[in-house]
Write an enzyme that holds these catalytic residues in place. Structure first.
Site, PDB file in Angstrom:
ATOM      1  N   HIS A  95       0.733   8.313   0.947  1.00 48.63           N
ATOM      2  CA  HIS A  95       2.215   8.342   0.906  1.00 48.63           C
ATOM      3  C   HIS A  95       2.756   9.731   1.267  1.00 48.63           C
ATOM      4  CE1 HIS A  95       1.593   4.559  -1.091  1.00 48.63           C
ATOM      5  NE2 HIS A  95       1.124   5.119  -2.192  1.00 48.63           N
ATOM      6  N   SER A 137      -3.135   3.294  -1.146  1.00 50.07           N
ATOM      7  CA  SER A 137      -2.754   4.119  -2.285  1.00 50.07           C
ATOM      8  C   SER A 137      -3.967   4.398  -3.175  1.00 50.07           C
ATOM      9  CB  SER A 137      -1.607   3.445  -3.048  1.00 50.07           C
ATOM     10  OG  SER A 137      -0.998   4.348  -3.937  1.00 50.07           O
TER      11      SER A 137
END
Length: 392
Positions: free
Chosen positions: A160, A125
Site C-alpha cells: 500500500h 497486504s
C-alpha cells in the site's frame, strides 16, 4: 513465488490472471487463505467470485463458525491439503495474528514444503508481508515494525505504498533508523515477482503503479523505482483509419447500459466528431476501446470512454483513462473533467478510484454540457455527476 499487490480488484483481473499463468497446471488448484482477516466470510466470497470460473478454487480456514465450518476439518489434514495446491493465495488483515495462528497449526512449515514442491505463493497486504523476514504493519493498532515473518525472502516489505499516506514516510523512517532492514515497497496494483528468492520482475494492473527497492547506503536512505511491466493494454493515439471503427465500439458498450435500463442513450459520435477532438486514444489492434478528449473552458474534458463489452474487465478502461490524463498533461493541461452516471459501478466509482472527485461548482462550459444532457433525457435515467482530476 509471487509477492505483491494481488487484490482481487473487482474491475481488473490482470494480476489475478498473471498469478494463474505462473501455475504448474491448468486449470490450477488455487487455495485462498484468509487467516489474517479472521476467516471473514465476505472476503472468502470475493475470492470465489474472482476465481471460481478460472480455476479449481478452494479455501483454508482455521476458525469454526457455525455457518462456516473449518476447511479442512482437522489440522492433521493440512499437509496433504496444501500439498495438492498449485497456488496458495493469502489474504490481507492482521499479519501478527496470521503468524501466531500459522505457528500454532504448523502452517509455516507446510507452506515452505509447498513452495519447495513448486506451488506459487502470493498474496495481498498481509499476504505479501508474511513471506518476508520483516515488515511494516498496523497489526498493533498503529504503524510498527514486525520481525517474525516466514523469512522465505530476506529483508523487509511494505504494501500500500501509494494507498495509505503514512506508509511511505514510516517505512523510510524505519529503514533509515535501522529498525527495519532494507527491502521492497509496492504500490496498490503492483506485484513483486520472485522465482525462488530472486526478484525477476515487477508487474502491475494499473499503468501508474510500481514497486521500489528501499535501502540504506552510507547512512543515506535510497529509494529506487523498479522497472515495471504493465499487464494491460497500452493506450496510443488513434490513426485516421481507426476513427471510423470507433462508433461501433461505443454502440456495443452502450448495450451494457441498456440492459440496466439506461436507455435510450444518445447515438455514438461520428468519425468526423472524433477527428475534431483534442485527441483520441485507442487500445487494442483493431481498437477494442477508445477515449475521446475535448477542451471545455480551457480544461481537458473526457467526453467519451468506451470499451467493447467482450473486452471489458481486462484493464483497457484503466489504461485508456490513465493514458488520456497523461496525454493531456503532456499537452499542458493539468486538470481533466468528465460527466458520468453516479451509480453505475464502472462509471463514477471507477473514476473515483482513479483520482477523480465530484465537483459542486461548475464552469459555464460544464453547465452548458449538463443542460444539453438534460435535454437529451440523460438525467431521467439516473443521477449524473461532474468529476475532476487534478495533477498532484
Amino acid at each position: 513465488m509471487g509477492g505483491g499487490g494481488f487484490s482481487m480488484e473487482p474491475d481488473n483481473p490482470l494480476l489475478d490472471d498473471f498469478v494463474l499463468s505462473l501455475a504448474r497446471r491448468s486449470p490450477a488448484r488455487v487455495c485462498f487463505v484468509p487467516t489474517a482477516s479472521g476467516d471473514f466470510a465476505a472476503y472468502i466470497t470475493r475470492f470465489y467470485r474472482a476465481f471460481s470460473r478460472k480455476c479449481l478454487a478452494t479455501d483454508l480456514t482455521l476458525f469454526s463458525a457455525g455457518s462456516l465450518p473449518r476447511q479442512p476439518a482437522h489440522t492433521a489434514d493440512l499437509p496433504a491439503f496444501l500439498g495438492e495446491q498449485d497456488v496458495i493465495y493469502v489474504g490481507g488483515g492482521s499479519t501478527a495474528n496470521l503468524r501466531a495462528l500459522w505457528r500454532a497449526h504448523g502452517i509455516d512449515r507446510m507452506l515452505r514444503d509447498a513452495w519447495s514442491a513448486g506451488a506459487v505463493l502470493c498474496g495481498v497486504s498481509a499476504g505479501m508481508l508474511c513471506w518476508f523476514q520483516s515488515s511494516i504493519t498496523d497489526s498493533f493498532g498503529g504503524p510498527a515494525p514486525l520481525h517474525d515473518g516466514l523469512a522465505f525472502l530476506e529483508g523487509s516489505a511494505c504494501p500500500h505504498y501509494d494507498g495509505e499516506a503514512w506508509r511511505r514516510p514510516t517505512y523510510h523512517r524505519l529503514v533509515a533508523s535501522g529498525e527495519l532492514p532494507g527491502g521492497y515497497a509496492a504500490d496498490d496494483g503492483a506485484a513483486l515477482h520472485f522465482t525462488g528468492t530472486s526478484l525477476v520482475g515487477v508487474v502491475s494492473s494499473r499503468p501508474e503503479a510500481s514497486a521500489y527497492r528501499v535501502t540504506l547506503h552510507d547512512g543515506q536512505l535510497v529509494e529506487e523505482r523498479l522497472p515495471t511491466r504493465f499487464l494491460g493494454a497500452i493506450a496510443r493515439r488513434a490513426t485516421a483509419a481507426e476513427l471510423p471503427l470507433l462508433p461501433a465500439v461505443e454502440a456495443a458498450a452502450d448495450e451494457r447500459f441498456a440492459a440496466m435500463g439506461y436507455a435510450p442513450l444518445p447515438p455514438p459520435g461520428s468519425s468526423e466528431t472524433l477527428a475534431a477532438a483534442l485527441f483520441v486514444l485507442v487500445a487494442g489492434e483493431p481498437p477494442v476501446g477508445f477515449a475521446r478528449v475535448e477542451v471545455v473552458d480551457g480544461i481537458a474534458h473526457l467526453e467519451q470512454l468506451s470499451v467493447h463489452p467482450v473486452h471489458q474487465g481486462r484493464g483497457f478502461g484503466a489504461a485508456l483513462l490513465e493514458g488520456a490524463f497523461q496525454e493531456a498533461q503532456r499537452l499542458g493541461y493539468s486538470e481533466m473533467t468528465l460527466v458520468t452516471f453516479a451509480d453505475v459501478p464502472w462509471n463514477a466509482p471507477f473514476y473515483a478510484r482513479h483520482g477523480f472527485r465530484e465537483l459542486d461548482v461548475l464552469t459555464l462550459g460544464l453547465e452548458a454540457l449538463r443542460a444539453k444532457e438534460r435535454s437529451l433525457g440523460l438525467d431521467a435515467m439516473g443521477r449524473r455527476v461532474v468529476m475532476k482530476r487534478t495533477t498532484p
